[in-house]
Design an enzyme around this catalytic site. Sequence first.
Site, PDB file in Angstrom:
ATOM      1  N   GLU A 159       0.913  -1.149  -0.058  1.00 43.03           N
ATOM      2  CA  GLU A 159      -0.096  -0.123  -0.109  1.00 43.03           C
ATOM      3  C   GLU A 159       0.796   1.199   0.087  1.00 43.03           C
ATOM      4  O   GLU A 159       0.538   2.218  -0.594  1.00 43.03           O
ATOM      5  CB  GLU A 159      -0.900   0.234   1.291  1.00 43.03           C
ATOM      6  CG  GLU A 159      -2.047  -1.056   1.307  1.00 43.03           C
ATOM      7  CD  GLU A 159      -1.488  -2.254   1.864  1.00 43.03           C
ATOM      8  OE1 GLU A 159      -2.413  -3.113   2.584  1.00 43.03           O
ATOM      9  OE2 GLU A 159      -0.412  -2.613   1.976  1.00 43.03           O
TER      10      GLU A 159
ATOM     11  N   LYS B  82      -2.505   4.488   7.854  1.00 42.42           N
ATOM     12  CA  LYS B  82      -1.916   5.482   7.221  1.00 42.42           C
ATOM     13  C   LYS B  82      -3.236   5.704   6.081  1.00 42.42           C
ATOM     14  O   LYS B  82      -3.245   6.957   5.539  1.00 42.42           O
ATOM     15  CB  LYS B  82      -0.739   4.708   6.032  1.00 42.42           C
ATOM     16  CG  LYS B  82       0.318   4.746   7.053  1.00 42.42           C
ATOM     17  CD  LYS B  82       1.471   4.356   6.395  1.00 42.42           C
ATOM     18  CE  LYS B  82       3.013   4.404   7.268  1.00 42.42           C
ATOM     19  NZ  LYS B  82       4.139   4.063   6.451  1.00 42.42           N
TER      20      LYS B  82
ATOM     21  N   CYS C 247      -0.903   0.124   7.902  1.00 47.53           N
ATOM     22  CA  CYS C 247      -1.408   0.422   6.713  1.00 47.53           C
ATOM     23  C   CYS C 247      -2.708   0.807   6.792  1.00 47.53           C
ATOM     24  O   CYS C 247      -3.424   1.831   6.246  1.00 47.53           O
ATOM     25  CB  CYS C 247      -1.486  -0.665   5.639  1.00 47.53           C
ATOM     26  SG  CYS C 247       0.299  -0.921   4.856  1.00 47.53           S
TER      27      CYS C 247
ATOM     28  N   ARG D 203       1.163   4.048  -3.060  1.00 45.47           N
ATOM     29  CA  ARG D 203       0.956   5.617  -2.941  1.00 45.47           C
ATOM     30  C   ARG D 203       2.284   6.583  -3.078  1.00 45.47           C
ATOM     31  O   ARG D 203       2.003   7.330  -3.769  1.00 45.47           O
ATOM     32  CB  ARG D 203       0.332   5.725  -1.416  1.00 45.47           C
ATOM     33  CG  ARG D 203       0.281   7.183  -0.955  1.00 45.47           C
ATOM     34  CD  ARG D 203       1.503   7.695  -0.215  1.00 45.47           C
ATOM     35  NE  ARG D 203       1.059   9.231   0.261  1.00 45.47           N
ATOM     36  CZ  ARG D 203       1.744   9.865   1.094  1.00 45.47           C
ATOM     37  NH1 ARG D 203       2.829   9.213   1.655  1.00 45.47           N
ATOM     38  NH2 ARG D 203       1.286  10.905   1.500  1.00 45.47           N
TER      39      ARG D 203
END
Length: 412
Positions: A74, A288, A285, A78
């Site tokens: 992930e 985040k 994650c 990003r």
Amino acid sequence: MADPDHIARLCYARLESLPRRGRPEAGREWSLLAAVLQTDAVKTEVVSLGTGTKCIGQSHMSPNGDVLNDSHAEVIARRGCIRYLLQQLHSAVSGGSSSVFCPSEEPGKWRLRPGVSFLFFTSHTPCGDASIIPMTDSPSQPRPPGASEKSREGTGAGGDLKRKSEDPSEGPHTKLARVDNQETRTEDGGDTKTSFPSKSCQSEGFSQTQATETPEETREEEASATRGPCASTGLGGRVPDVHRTGAKCVPGGAADPLQPGSGYHSTGELRVKPGRGEPTLSLSCTDKLSRWAVLGFQGALLSHYLQGALYFSTLVVGKCPYSKEVMNRALVTRCSHVTDLPAGFSVTPPELLQSGLEFRFSQAQTERQHQATQGRISPCGAAISWCNVSEQPLDVTANGYKHGVTKKVSSV
């Protein structure tokens, strides 16, 4: 509304279009995949993609910024998306064409073109709070990406496939994880009638460069192997159980009760990814993604040039143990109380969807394809990063370093 199966197919196809370097060895290694997609009225396309399950420990972080602290899929996806956006902004500012940005009403600022939005895909529920999912008695029936059935939502159940991240504890001369260019491919195709394994993945994060476990880790793995929909109370009773996450509550906050069954974890807490023998400083994650739903995913640098923050309109999860209620708790309601944000920022949670298509390099698929001659199943030691940019779109890393670059060379 986005078609989650279509989104999953686009992401899986993008990985298949890349060179094999850095991919897991079929039947022996597994990994996770995440991607960012750009969509408008005409098309939807993948603009960044990442694979990986690793996270380095606190003592291995570099003050020079030359080591990747967090290589979960992930985070890699990003990070690649930000590279893509920076190139698009540079093109727009330079008078070139940009499919993303146009001038805003505020002088010197830029905004998304009308109709442009971004979606986020992950092949598995994100580590942390979103992975604390109730177990059920009925295992799900995953379908390979080639299946043609219509998309369906629902809750998947089965073995705990959550990641347990690791920090490399190697000495200064330890080699990086091997990346095999001659990986054997398996065929995607028709429906499978296999189910997720019952064994929980608490040994997750074991790299190709490490072959030892602490007694604590071994005990946790043995306990998870017998954990099912109900856990023993120690008094002859059985209570509902949950999938467990290796992410630990942040110091100073609430701690996990570690009680039998569903009382093992506290929910709604900030968590850090675990290290192997030492803690990390990387938030889970789940945390985040929650932060990006409030502050945007564009990062600090782009924030200086944009009229407002950028948010994911949709989050799609591949076929895996899944609970929409838990995802909503972890990614939506947990941040709903945030107020007094600066202009251009707002609480903007994504629409939550699940695909019925499973990643062919998932742990469940790997265990089904595994042959006894292949040795121990383990997470792939490499991480792939791809983004739609003109220069060096593809990178493969291991243990925080670009593959083929040793610590000695990187410090020169």
